[in-house]
Design an enzyme around this catalytic site. Structure first.
Site, PDB file in Angstrom:
ATOM      1  N   ASP A 108      92.205 -32.249  59.977  1.00 54.05           N
ATOM      2  CA  ASP A 108      91.010 -31.721  59.332  1.00 54.05           C
ATOM      3  C   ASP A 108      89.827 -32.054  60.252  1.00 54.05           C
ATOM      4  OD1 ASP A 108      89.146 -30.970  57.239  1.00 54.05           O
ATOM      5  OD2 ASP A 108      88.854 -33.125  56.926  1.00 54.05           O
ATOM      6  N   ASP A 140      85.860 -31.835  59.120  1.00 53.18           N
ATOM      7  CA  ASP A 140      84.729 -32.476  58.435  1.00 53.18           C
ATOM      8  C   ASP A 140      85.169 -33.745  57.725  1.00 53.18           C
ATOM      9  OD1 ASP A 140      82.570 -30.578  58.971  1.00 53.18           O
ATOM     10  OD2 ASP A 140      83.803 -29.186  57.824  1.00 53.18           O
TER      11      ASP A 140
HETATM   12  C1  XBP Z   1      84.649 -29.428  54.520  1.00 52.48           C
HETATM   13  C2  XBP Z   1      83.951 -28.261  53.973  1.00 52.48           C
HETATM   14  C3  XBP Z   1      83.195 -27.376  54.842  1.00 52.48           C
HETATM   15  C4  XBP Z   1      81.814 -27.767  55.277  1.00 52.48           C
HETATM   16  C5  XBP Z   1      80.971 -26.538  55.492  1.00 52.48           C
HETATM   17  O1  XBP Z   1      85.961 -29.508  53.945  1.00 52.48           O
HETATM   18  O2  XBP Z   1      84.055 -27.972  52.822  1.00 52.48           O
HETATM   19  O3  XBP Z   1      83.041 -26.247  54.078  1.00 52.48           O
HETATM   20  O4  XBP Z   1      81.206 -28.571  54.291  1.00 52.48           O
HETATM   21  O5  XBP Z   1      81.480 -25.619  56.363  1.00 52.48           O
HETATM   22  P1  XBP Z   1      87.230 -29.926  54.796  1.00 52.48           P
HETATM   23  P2  XBP Z   1      81.062 -24.064  56.245  1.00 52.48           P
HETATM   24  O6  XBP Z   1      86.859 -31.180  55.524  1.00 52.48           O
HETATM   25  O7  XBP Z   1      88.288 -30.162  53.765  1.00 52.48           O
HETATM   26  O8  XBP Z   1      87.583 -28.799  55.731  1.00 52.48           O
HETATM   27  O9  XBP Z   1      79.645 -23.992  55.769  1.00 52.48           O
HETATM   28  O10 XBP Z   1      81.222 -23.498  57.635  1.00 52.48           O
HETATM   29  O11 XBP Z   1      81.991 -23.378  55.274  1.00 52.48           O
HETATM   30 MG    MG Z   2      87.432 -33.100  55.354  1.00 50.53          MG
END
Ligand code: XBP
Ligand code: MG
Length: 228
Positions: A9, A11
């Site tokens: 992953d 983020d």
């Molecule tokens: C992280 C997210 C992402 C970011 C925003 O979840 O939900 O949507 O917050 O990105 P994970 P965008 O770590 O589970 O992938 O604005 O580009 O959608």
């Molecule tokens: Mg995440």
């Protein structure tokens, strides 16, 4: 079970990016003349919805009758503006890898493991982030990067992991996933992956039943123990 690949992953897992996303949302809202404030507590709640566009939609639902009318094109433009701010912030160097991440990525490659990404964030954000946190060869460490645009259903749906496995040509049993959230863990497990969880700023309060391991960060992850 021998390991052939690690799937990450982005983020919260590779780097603590959510405060950057939140600042970018704030900039985009201000630029659009929207008097919206997403504080830390509200953002934690909103993060239950993965995907920035989906998160704005959820916020409009929460505003109910007070919500402005936002056509789909306006929503897309607002989200694109947010991601432009996000890219500018990370390119300016305001983001670092989480502890142990670079060592793990390079050790995995040195041991012949393959690397992939399965994230709900937009491809532009990944393309901005990887060189900023890993240097010019950052993106090339990963053989495949599955992003939000690549799937019909974002996490907790398993689609991103299913697609990553298909791109790698590997079975779930050959891979290990790295996640920081309940949604991410659910997605990886639904695709049959063993999952290491490193809780992050916004997910420390969550529960991670079914994780193969829950550790503070991957500096505490012993790759040799998993492959030898
Ligand atoms: C992280 C997210 C992402 C970011 C925003 O979840 O939900 O949507 O917050 O990105 P994970 P965008 O770590 O589970 O992938 O604005 O580009 O959608
Ligand atoms: Mg995440």
């Amino acid at each position: 079970m021998p390991l052939a690949a690690l799937i990450f992953d982005v983020d919260g897992t590779l780097a603590e990016t959510e405060e950057i996303h939140r600042a970018a949302f704030a900039n985009a809202f201000a630029e659009a003349g929207l008097d919206w404030t997403w504080d830390v507590d509200l953002y934690r709640e909103l993060l239950k919805v993965t995907g920035g566009k989906e998160r704005i939609r959820r916020w409009l639902d929460m505003l109910g009758a007070d919500a402005p009318t936002l056509a789909e094109a306006d929503l897309a433009a607002l989200h694109a503006a947010k991601n432009a701010y996000y890219g500018a912030i990370v390119r300016a160097g305001h983001c670092a890898l989480r502890p142990g991440v670079e060592r793990l990525l390079r050790e995995a490659r040195a041991r012949g493991l393959r690397l992939a990404i399965a994230t709900t964030t937009s491809r532009a954000n990944v393309e901005a982030l990887l060189p900023a946190i890993l240097g010019p060869d950052g993106a090339s460490l990963f053989e495949a990067a599955i992003c939000g645009e690549d799937v019909l259903a974002k996490k907790p749906a398993p689609d991103a992991y299913h697609l990553a496995l298909r791109r790698l040509g590997l079975a779930a049993a050959d891979c290990l996933a790295f996640e920081d959230s309940e949604n991410g863990l659910a997605a990886a497990r639904a695709a049959g992956l063993r999952t290491i969880v490193t809780p992050s700023l916004y997910t420390a309060h969550e529960t991670f039943d079914g994780a193969a391991q829950v550790i503070d960060d991957v500096a505490a992850f012993d790759l040799a123990a998993w492959i030898d």
